[in-house]
Design an enzyme around this catalytic site. Structure first.
Site, mmCIF file in Angstrom:
data_model
loop_
_atom_site.group_PDB
_atom_site.id
_atom_site.type_symbol
_atom_site.label_atom_id
_atom_site.label_comp_id
_atom_site.label_asym_id
_atom_site.label_seq_id
_atom_site.Cartn_x
_atom_site.Cartn_y
_atom_site.Cartn_z
ATOM 1 N N LEU A 132 66.846 18.131 64.461
ATOM 2 C CA LEU A 132 66.775 16.674 64.641
ATOM 3 C C LEU A 132 65.564 16.244 65.466
ATOM 4 O O LEU A 132 65.552 15.132 66.019
ATOM 5 C CB LEU A 132 68.068 16.133 65.268
ATOM 6 N N GLY A 163 64.144 14.517 62.210
ATOM 7 C CA GLY A 163 65.107 14.002 61.238
ATOM 8 C C GLY A 163 66.222 13.227 61.906
ATOM 9 O O GLY A 163 66.253 13.067 63.130
ATOM 10 N N ILE A 196 64.826 26.867 63.386
ATOM 11 C CA ILE A 196 64.415 28.093 62.707
ATOM 12 C C ILE A 196 63.773 29.075 63.675
ATOM 13 O O ILE A 196 63.504 30.221 63.315
ATOM 14 C CB ILE A 196 63.454 27.800 61.539
ATOM 15 N N SER A 206 51.713 22.691 51.300
ATOM 16 C CA SER A 206 51.001 21.418 51.369
ATOM 17 C C SER A 206 49.631 21.563 50.726
ATOM 18 O O SER A 206 49.057 22.659 50.707
ATOM 19 C CB SER A 206 50.835 21.002 52.833
ATOM 20 N N TYR A 265 47.576 23.098 60.808
ATOM 21 C CA TYR A 265 48.746 22.904 59.955
ATOM 22 C C TYR A 265 48.537 23.570 58.596
ATOM 23 O O TYR A 265 49.383 24.326 58.113
ATOM 24 C CB TYR A 265 49.013 21.406 59.775
ATOM 25 N N ASN A 315 51.226 13.664 50.375
ATOM 26 C CA ASN A 315 51.338 12.229 50.683
ATOM 27 C C ASN A 315 52.610 11.621 50.103
ATOM 28 O O ASN A 315 52.580 10.596 49.419
ATOM 29 C CB ASN A 315 50.103 11.487 50.161
ATOM 30 N N VAL A 332 51.108 7.480 56.511
ATOM 31 C CA VAL A 332 50.431 6.198 56.677
ATOM 32 C C VAL A 332 51.250 5.040 56.109
ATOM 33 O O VAL A 332 51.233 3.936 56.664
ATOM 34 C CB VAL A 332 49.021 6.253 56.040
ATOM 35 N N ILE A 353 43.552 1.397 60.749
ATOM 36 C CA ILE A 353 42.943 2.312 59.779
ATOM 37 C C ILE A 353 41.868 3.127 60.483
ATOM 38 O O ILE A 353 41.016 2.579 61.184
ATOM 39 C CB ILE A 353 42.301 1.535 58.610
ATOM 40 N N ARG A 399 43.842 9.040 48.673
ATOM 41 C CA ARG A 399 45.011 9.897 48.572
ATOM 42 C C ARG A 399 45.811 9.466 47.345
ATOM 43 O O ARG A 399 45.804 8.294 46.960
ATOM 44 C CB ARG A 399 45.903 9.780 49.817
#
Length: 330
Positions: free
Chosen positions: A34, A37, A53, A118, A141, A170, A185, A201, A209
């Site tokens: 959490l 989430g 995890i 990703s 990442y 995205n 975004v 921005i 994207r």
């Protein structure tokens, strides 16, 4: 009965995948700490475990108790830009945590490990991005995601663990954490509008994207284990048509019926243009239908109005503050 573990199942994409797995008749166990989430996103028919995890003892208990057929691994702190400033946190969560799951999946003979990677693995200058390209990730990442992909291939080679790797991009829609100021975004813009704030921005807004609605992504991930030809393969999934951030502003502003006030912040060090080729996924999964951007924005905005604006969360464990983008400082 098929039993599936879904990590990150209280999060955005994970909660939708959990819903679709339940519709397929799976007994679903959701593991989520959490941190990003919300408990009300977890489907009511799922078994919810509040945990991480990174907790190897808890993970072993779960694998022992439920004898999972499939593992859908969607737990991650998915903030590409911020990952430069939280390197240790990024690798502990997104790489080491994933290895904990892979180890147990080998030991308990999971039938297939479904991993959400990703397009951050590709890096810059590779558009449209296709699965045959050599990844050149430019942020921690993306590096972590690519390392997990390589580890899955190694586990397949030595132990026979089947995997399916998805590289979505995205993604937006209902259940997205619109209060997170570091990522997503579309959620950021909707949250700013609902708080009567200007839209921020980075740079000139001409970066592109291809924004992918959640219903174009989650069903494919959930159903993938039923496609033998998908096993031990990598797939880009998401929308085909790229938009500039400036064009995105126009679509969202039209949905909310406003004339937006926009503030341009200094450009971040990020990939300027990113969209993928999805012909491989269409060949295997047979899908060629995508929700248009304006329709997806309408669906998400309808949900966002119901839940209301949310306070932007601060990440309080920054490891490096040098060159931190404007607006991200605590």
């Amino acid at each position: 009965m098929i039993t599936s573990l879904i990590t990150g199942g209280a999060g955005f994409i994970g909660s939708h995948v959990a819903k679709h797995c339940i519709s397929l008749g799976h007994r679903v166990v959701v593991l989520d700490d959490l941190s990003g989430g919300f408990i009300d996103h977890v489907p009511t028919d799922a078994i919810f475990i509040n945990g991480s995890i990174s907790d190897e003892v808890l993970l072993k208990e779960l694998f022992e108790k439920y004898n999972f057929d499939y593992v859908y691994h969607l737990a991650a702190y998915a903030a590409e830009g911020l990952s430069h400033f939280i390197r240790k946190f990024n690798y502990n969560n997104n790489l080491i945590g994933s290895v904990n799951l892979i180890n147990l999946s080998v030991l308990y003979e999971v039938k297939c490990f479904v991993f959400t990677s990703s397009i951050a693995v590709y890096g810059a200058g590779q558009v449209p991005m296709s699965e045959e390209m050599i990844p050149q990730p430019e942020d921690p990442y993306g590096i972590a995601k690519y390392a997990v992909e390589l580890d899955l291939k190694a586990a397949r080679h030595l132990f026979g663990l089947n995997y399916i790797i998805f590289r979505p991009h995205n993604v937006y829609g209902e259940n997205q954490n619109i209060g997170d100021k570091y990522r997503n975004v579309i959620g950021i813009f909707m949250n700013q509008i609902m708080q009567n704030k200007p839209l921020t921005i980075f740079g000139d807004g001409e970066q592109t994207r291809a924004f992918s609605y959640i219903d174009d992504i989650a069903p494919i991930i959930a159903h993938s284990v039923n496609f033998p030809k998908a096993y031990n393969e990598i797939f880009n999934i998401g929308a085909d048509k790229p938009y500039t951030i400036n064009e995105l502003v126009d679509v969202i502003a039209a949905e909310f019926g406003i004339t937006p006030k926009v503030i341009h912040l200094p450009a971040r060090k990020e990939v300027v243009h990113a969209h993928s080729d999805h012909s491989k996924a269409r060949k295997i999964f047979g899908t060629n239908i995508h929700v248009p951007l304006d329709e997806g924005i309408h669906k998400m905005a309808t949900w966002a109005r119901k839940v209301g604006a949310r306070q932007s969360q601060k990440f309080n464990n920054l490891e490096i503050e040098k060159n931190l983008p404007e607006g991200w400082s605590n």
